[in-house]
Design an enzyme around this catalytic site. Structure first.
Site, PDB file in Angstrom:
ATOM      1  N   TYR A  51     -37.034  48.508  58.895  1.00 25.66           N
ATOM      2  CA  TYR A  51     -37.384  47.476  59.909  1.00 25.66           C
ATOM      3  C   TYR A  51     -38.882  47.035  59.495  1.00 25.66           C
ATOM      4  CZ  TYR A  51     -37.984  45.365  64.645  1.00 25.66           C
ATOM      5  OH  TYR A  51     -38.123  44.724  65.403  1.00 25.66           O
ATOM      6  N   ASP A  65     -49.729  42.155  70.356  1.00 25.83           N
ATOM      7  CA  ASP A  65     -48.541  41.843  69.997  1.00 25.83           C
ATOM      8  C   ASP A  65     -47.956  40.887  70.797  1.00 25.83           C
ATOM      9  OD1 ASP A  65     -45.865  41.184  68.815  1.00 25.83           O
ATOM     10  OD2 ASP A  65     -44.885  43.102  70.252  1.00 25.83           O
ATOM     11  N   ASP A  92     -38.666  41.207  62.295  1.00 26.65           N
ATOM     12  CA  ASP A  92     -39.104  40.703  63.836  1.00 26.65           C
ATOM     13  C   ASP A  92     -39.559  39.261  63.762  1.00 26.65           C
ATOM     14  OD1 ASP A  92     -39.788  40.337  66.319  1.00 26.65           O
ATOM     15  OD2 ASP A  92     -41.164  42.222  66.311  1.00 26.65           O
ATOM     16  N   ASP A  94     -39.947  37.495  66.354  1.00 25.82           N
ATOM     17  CA  ASP A  94     -40.557  37.073  67.735  1.00 25.82           C
ATOM     18  C   ASP A  94     -39.586  36.147  68.323  1.00 25.82           C
ATOM     19  OD1 ASP A  94     -42.491  38.921  67.661  1.00 25.82           O
ATOM     20  OD2 ASP A  94     -44.086  37.841  66.754  1.00 25.82           O
ATOM     21  N   HIS A 119     -34.381  38.938  63.682  1.00 29.22           N
ATOM     22  CA  HIS A 119     -33.946  38.942  64.882  1.00 29.22           C
ATOM     23  C   HIS A 119     -34.787  37.905  65.819  1.00 29.22           C
ATOM     24  CE1 HIS A 119     -36.747  41.735  66.990  1.00 29.22           C
ATOM     25  NE2 HIS A 119     -36.678  42.544  66.097  1.00 29.22           N
ATOM     26  N   GLU A 121     -36.023  36.380  69.778  1.00 25.79           N
ATOM     27  CA  GLU A 121     -36.009  36.976  71.255  1.00 25.79           C
ATOM     28  C   GLU A 121     -35.922  35.777  72.049  1.00 25.79           C
ATOM     29  OE1 GLU A 121     -40.545  38.517  71.950  1.00 25.79           O
ATOM     30  OE2 GLU A 121     -39.376  39.436  70.198  1.00 25.79           O
ATOM     31  N   CYS A 129     -44.568  42.866  74.217  1.00 19.46           N
ATOM     32  CA  CYS A 129     -43.683  43.742  73.668  1.00 19.46           C
ATOM     33  C   CYS A 129     -42.628  43.928  74.767  1.00 19.46           C
ATOM     34  CB  CYS A 129     -44.336  45.232  73.960  1.00 19.46           C
ATOM     35  SG  CYS A 129     -43.330  46.760  73.733  1.00 19.46           S
ATOM     36  N   ARG A 162     -32.088  38.686  70.142  1.00 21.32           N
ATOM     37  CA  ARG A 162     -32.406  39.875  70.958  1.00 21.32           C
ATOM     38  C   ARG A 162     -32.717  39.374  72.482  1.00 21.32           C
ATOM     39  NH1 ARG A 162     -38.662  42.418  70.948  1.00 21.32           N
ATOM     40  NH2 ARG A 162     -39.122  41.924  72.931  1.00 21.32           N
ATOM     41  N   GLU A 192     -32.639  44.567  74.573  1.00 18.40           N
ATOM     42  CA  GLU A 192     -34.177  45.215  74.507  1.00 18.40           C
ATOM     43  C   GLU A 192     -34.178  45.947  75.739  1.00 18.40           C
ATOM     44  OE1 GLU A 192     -35.852  46.943  73.435  1.00 18.40           O
ATOM     45  OE2 GLU A 192     -37.785  46.073  72.584  1.00 18.40           O
ATOM     46  N   ASN A 215     -33.065  50.085  70.055  1.00 17.84           N
ATOM     47  CA  ASN A 215     -34.430  50.301  69.714  1.00 17.84           C
ATOM     48  C   ASN A 215     -34.819  51.521  70.364  1.00 17.84           C
ATOM     49  OD1 ASN A 215     -37.192  50.022  69.322  1.00 17.84           O
ATOM     50  ND2 ASN A 215     -37.484  48.334  70.887  1.00 17.84           N
TER      51      ASN A 215
END
Length: 304
Positions: A51, A65, A92, A94, A119, A121, A129, A162, A192, A215
């Site tokens: 990952y 982040d 990721d 985002d 993924h 989100e 985060c 996500r 998440e 996660n």
């Protein structure tokens, strides 16, 4: 063997190899790997997939982040990890770096760089985060449009969605969003920041037949569970996104403190990867053998 040897390269696409790993019995365990060295060490430990965390990437660059890095910067990390390890990689993505067309561009770039899965989100920029407070969510319709764009743009990439809705909309909202994202083309759902075993169990029960990602990040809202415990709850995948970076950063902090204090690294020698160990991990000798086998100098025959 070195990745340069064609006979040693994977023949199937990264997406196909990720799907194959996901279809094997048991939960798919994916530790975070924030660079090529970490990827090699994870592979040596026996993992079959990896990952790439946005939080780990940005932190390794000295940035928070908040969704402020670019598609091309992420592709640099994807290339080195995929090339070094040859393992299928979940990335990721985002918020997709924009709207539908940007998402399609991201999918093409990531897939060409060697990603096996991505993924997206459903947060709005600046994203956070998932385990922090005051996350702002996009509408479910806008997120579904991004998922549909990703599914349309991919060749073989596994597309996951996500949702961060559990914190503000509860399990009901998170599940309803998840169903919409699956209808839009998501191959799996990443719920998440669930905060209890009961929440994980309820999401599983309300999304029958849907592949689910858990996660297991440290210092967050999710209780500490093992891979086996997630598997027993019915989850198909689990990630440890920032663990490798946290350990590496802590070790570096100790090193710099000792070096500033002592003017030497003596106190840290026992905690270091030796030169021999480093060369073994990166395959230096194998590269040298390969080089000699194909690039031996030939002295030209000369006549005066």
């Amino acid at each position: 063997m070195p990745y340069l040897i064609a006979d040693d390269l994977p023949r199937a696409t990264a997406g196909a190899r990720f799907r194959a790993a996901l279809d094997r019995p048991g939960i798919l365990r994916m530790p975070g790997a924030h660079n090529g060295q970490a990827a090699l060490q994870a592979k040596a430990a026996g993992f079959d997939a990896l990952y790439l965390s946005g939080a780990a990437m940005t932190a390794s660059m000295g940035l928070p982040d908040l969704g402020i890095i670019t598609v091309d910067e992420v592709a640099f990390f994807i290339r080195q990890i995929a090339r070094a390890s040859g393992l299928p990689l979940l990335v990721d993505g985002d918020t997709g770096y924009g709207e539908a067309l940007n998402v399609m561009h991201m999918v093409r770039v990531f897939e060409e760089a060697g990603a096996g899965a991505v993924h997206l989100e459903d947060q709005l920029l600046p994203k956070k985060c998932g385990h922090l407070n005051d996350k702002k969510l996009a509408s479910a319709q806008d997120m579904a449009a991004k998922v549909a764009a990703a599914a349309r743009a991919r060749r073989d990439l596994v597309v996951m969605a996500r949702t961060d809705a559990a914190a503000s909309e509860g399990i009901e909202g998170a599940v309803e969003r998840a169903k919409m994202y699956v209808e839009a083309g998501a191959d799996a759902i990443f719920p998440e920041a669930l905060t209890s075993v009961e929440m994980f169990r309820e999401v599983r029960a309300r999304l029958p037949g849907v592949k689910l990602l858990a996660n297991m990040t440290e210092f967050g809202r999710t209780p500490v569970l093992t891979a086996q415990e997630f598997e027993d709850l019915g989850y198909d995948m689990v990630i440890w996104p920032v663990s490798s970076l946290r350990v590496a950063n802590k070790a570096q902090e100790r090193l710099y403190t000792a070096l500033a204090r002592d003017g030497a690294t003596t106190a840290m020698i026992q905690e270091m990867q030796t030169r021999a160990e480093l060369y073994d991990v990166i395959g230096l000798n194998a590269f040298e053998v390969l080089d000699r086998s194909i690039a031996q100098s030939v002295v030209p025959e000369w006549k005066s």
